[in-house]
Design a protein around this motif. Sequence first.
Motif, PDB file in Angstrom:
ATOM      1  N   PRO A   1       0.804  -1.215   0.000  1.00  0.00           N
ATOM      2  CA  PRO A   1       0.000   0.000   0.000  1.00  0.00           C
ATOM      3  C   PRO A   1       0.830   1.254   0.000  1.00  0.00           C
ATOM      4  O   PRO A   1       2.037   1.252   0.083  1.00  0.00           O
ATOM      5  CB  PRO A   1      -0.827  -0.099   1.285  1.00  0.00           C
TER       6      PRO A   1
ATOM      7  N   THR B   1      -4.826   8.416  -3.275  1.00  0.00           N
ATOM      8  CA  THR B   1      -4.985   7.220  -2.457  1.00  0.00           C
ATOM      9  C   THR B   1      -6.453   6.821  -2.406  1.00  0.00           C
ATOM     10  O   THR B   1      -7.334   7.666  -2.309  1.00  0.00           O
ATOM     11  CB  THR B   1      -4.454   7.411  -1.021  1.00  0.00           C
TER      12      THR B   1
ATOM     13  N   LYS C   1      -4.500   3.227  -0.155  1.00  0.00           N
ATOM     14  CA  LYS C   1      -3.546   2.659  -1.109  1.00  0.00           C
ATOM     15  C   LYS C   1      -3.419   3.592  -2.303  1.00  0.00           C
ATOM     16  O   LYS C   1      -4.417   4.101  -2.808  1.00  0.00           O
ATOM     17  CB  LYS C   1      -4.021   1.277  -1.591  1.00  0.00           C
TER      18      LYS C   1
END
Length: 210
Positions: A32, A165, A169
């Motif tokens: 991630p 994100t 992630k």
Amino acid sequence: MSHRKRTVGWIAGGALAAMAAGVTGCSSDSDPAADKEPTASSSSAADAENADKGKQEDGSSAQPSAGSQSTAEEAVAAWVTAVIKGQPKQACLLMGEPATDSSPARAGTAARCESDDPEVRQMQDNLGDIRTSFIPEPPTDNPKVEVAKVPVTGGKAVVPAEKVTVEGKTLDKIILSHSTGVEAGQLDVSMESTKIDDAWYVTNLDFNIG
């Protein structure tokens, strides 16, 4: 060998959509996202709050119809959220075309995004193909999308996928996690946002693989 495919404005070109779909497949071992300080986010709750706050830095009003678009980061966050949620009409409202020598800037409108125009239908179909490569694991019906601050030059900003994100992630890692035969360092994805009138719109999606 490098392959660059672009989509500008309304049409997520068939070649680009095919490329986005083509990188999906078996999972990679990517981790991630790195530690980044987000400055814009989009979720159902965030959109409602931002719609009330939707003001430009210069004090002018943003257009809240598709979520807050008072910054490039907010527009990209809202657009990525709409793509992941499978909401092509909402994504269309967040898209636009910058001005050229021969035509003025054009922003998404409800009339156009809800029309049966072949150009619009093609764009919506291709966003469905791109959606697959944007979905995080595990999937969620209400993704939290955040975008780190990026520089703005001349009313335009480029947002690299690593600045976005989704559920913690980075978007580049998510795309890689769906990929077959694509390694870290081979994929370069970015979104361009342009200020049109008093709001920001996503005006380009750039995939570079190779």
